[in-house]
Design a protein around this motif. Structure first.
Motif, PDB file in Angstrom:
ATOM      1  N   VAL A  73     -11.391   4.262 -26.715  1.00 41.61           N
ATOM      2  CA  VAL A  73     -10.493   5.411 -26.650  1.00 41.61           C
ATOM      3  C   VAL A  73      -9.214   5.129 -27.426  1.00 41.61           C
ATOM      4  O   VAL A  73      -8.597   4.067 -27.280  1.00 41.61           O
ATOM      5  CB  VAL A  73     -10.150   5.743 -25.180  1.00 41.61           C
ATOM      6  CG1 VAL A  73      -9.139   6.892 -25.107  1.00 41.61           C
ATOM      7  CG2 VAL A  73     -11.416   6.099 -24.402  1.00 41.61           C
ATOM      8  N   PHE A 121     -11.275   8.815 -15.052  1.00 47.79           N
ATOM      9  CA  PHE A 121     -10.073   8.799 -15.883  1.00 47.79           C
ATOM     10  C   PHE A 121      -9.944  10.126 -16.617  1.00 47.79           C
ATOM     11  O   PHE A 121     -10.872  10.564 -17.301  1.00 47.79           O
ATOM     12  CB  PHE A 121     -10.126   7.649 -16.902  1.00 47.79           C
ATOM     13  CG  PHE A 121     -10.021   6.293 -16.276  1.00 47.79           C
ATOM     14  CD1 PHE A 121      -8.795   5.789 -15.873  1.00 47.79           C
ATOM     15  CD2 PHE A 121     -11.155   5.524 -16.080  1.00 47.79           C
ATOM     16  CE1 PHE A 121      -8.709   4.539 -15.289  1.00 47.79           C
ATOM     17  CE2 PHE A 121     -11.081   4.272 -15.492  1.00 47.79           C
ATOM     18  CZ  PHE A 121      -9.848   3.772 -15.094  1.00 47.79           C
ATOM     19  N   LEU A 159      -4.899   7.667 -20.673  1.00 50.00           N
ATOM     20  CA  LEU A 159      -5.901   7.772 -19.617  1.00 50.00           C
ATOM     21  C   LEU A 159      -5.190   7.656 -18.275  1.00 50.00           C
ATOM     22  O   LEU A 159      -4.439   6.716 -18.050  1.00 50.00           O
ATOM     23  CB  LEU A 159      -6.944   6.661 -19.753  1.00 50.00           C
ATOM     24  CG  LEU A 159      -7.870   6.756 -20.966  1.00 50.00           C
ATOM     25  CD1 LEU A 159      -8.358   5.388 -21.383  1.00 50.00           C
ATOM     26  CD2 LEU A 159      -9.044   7.670 -20.656  1.00 50.00           C
ATOM     27  N   VAL A 215     -13.300   1.558 -21.981  1.00 43.15           N
ATOM     28  CA  VAL A 215     -13.640   1.963 -20.623  1.00 43.15           C
ATOM     29  C   VAL A 215     -15.059   1.491 -20.322  1.00 43.15           C
ATOM     30  O   VAL A 215     -16.013   1.955 -20.935  1.00 43.15           O
ATOM     31  CB  VAL A 215     -13.524   3.485 -20.443  1.00 43.15           C
ATOM     32  CG1 VAL A 215     -13.900   3.884 -19.010  1.00 43.15           C
ATOM     33  CG2 VAL A 215     -12.110   3.949 -20.762  1.00 43.15           C
ATOM     34  N   LEU A 275      -8.523  12.088 -19.576  1.00 41.03           N
ATOM     35  CA  LEU A 275      -8.162  11.708 -20.946  1.00 41.03           C
ATOM     36  C   LEU A 275      -7.331  12.795 -21.605  1.00 41.03           C
ATOM     37  O   LEU A 275      -7.684  13.969 -21.564  1.00 41.03           O
ATOM     38  CB  LEU A 275      -9.428  11.462 -21.770  1.00 41.03           C
ATOM     39  CG  LEU A 275      -9.250  11.320 -23.277  1.00 41.03           C
ATOM     40  CD1 LEU A 275      -8.474  10.048 -23.623  1.00 41.03           C
ATOM     41  CD2 LEU A 275     -10.595  11.331 -23.986  1.00 41.03           C
TER      42      LEU A 275
END
Length: 256
Positions: free
Chosen positions: A55, A169, A154, A64, A171
């Motif tokens: 990410v 999470f 996040l 992640v 985003l």
């Protein structure tokens, strides 16, 4: 590596992913600022393989989840980071069972050295009690805690049920709410298992509320299986809740 991981790897090698699921590419630009790197561990429990996500858009990226630490996934991740000219600064875990990829010996020597620290970031666990196999020196992320990397952030949502330490999470890329990474709280293409039915139902209800709050829904990026498009996300979570209720009724009927 824990016994459950070894059993899962063996089952995956023997059986592979369920035949009715669509094939997923090893690396996919799944959303703005999000690359999905398939975990290379297909099987009945892991489906096409564990979804791990890189990410961010700058030199610093968040990772992640970490698959089961197998060598094929590790090499694919390193290649992606090299192509992007990026390194992992933060490693976020949606729940337990994640190997410590900083240490080559953690997977019986199958890891290569971590090439200039490309995957040697800070471990952060968004968890309710941290009940699994995670590094002892990891940093807890509490409800609402945010991790920011180049071009993205996040935010942790504690969603126990699948396991007591499960989290999702939220985003954001730039100023836009881009997606929700659901870990194993919600899977793509099948229902998830759970440790605590009541907590799991509450977490699914919360996830549905988060989807409904966003105009047009929210892209759901699961820990296993295909992504759920934003326009279908609300109905998909509702379907998961309906399936959970039917399972509960079936269990009560069996118990008599």
């Amino acid at each position: 590596m824990g016994q459950s991981q070894l059993v899962g790897q063996l089952a995956g090698r023997l059986l592979g992913a369920p035949s009715e699921l669509p094939a997923l590419e090893d690396v996919t630009q799944i959303a703005p600022g999000v690359l999905r790197v398939l975990g290379q561990n297909p099987g009945p429990a892991t489906l096409q393989g564990t979804n791990t996500y890189v990410v961010g858009t700058g030199a610093r990226r968040a990772l992640v989840d970490t698959s089961d630490g197998n060598g094929r996934w590790w090499r694919t991740l390193k290649r992606v980071l090299e192509q992007q000219g990026a390194r992992v600064s933060d490693i976020l875990l949606t729940h337990r069972h994640s190997p410590d990829i900083r240490r080559p010996e953690a997977a019986s020597g199958r890891f290569a050295a971590r090439a200039g620290g490309s995957a040697g970031g800070r471990w952060r666990c968004a968890c309710c009690g941290r009940d699994g196999e995670v590094p002892a020196d990891s940093l807890d992320l509490r409800e609402g805690s945010a991790v920011r990397v180049g071009g993205a952030s996040l935010r942790a949502m504690l969603t126990p049920g699948h396991s007591s330490d499960s989290a999702c999470f939220s985003l954001e890329v730039g100023e836009e709410a881009a997606a929700i990474l659901t870990g194993d709280t919600l899977l793509g293409g099948t229902s998830a298992v759970f440790d605590d039915l009541r907590a799991y139902r509450t977490s699914l209800q919360r996830l549905r509320g988060c989807v409904r709050e966003r105009p047009g829904g929210a892209l759901l990026l699961p820990g296993h299986g295909a992504a759920v498009p934003a326009g279908s996300a609300g109905a998909y979570v509702s379907s998961a809740l309906g399936a959970l209720s039917r399972r509960e009724v079936a269990v009560l009927e069996v118990r008599g």
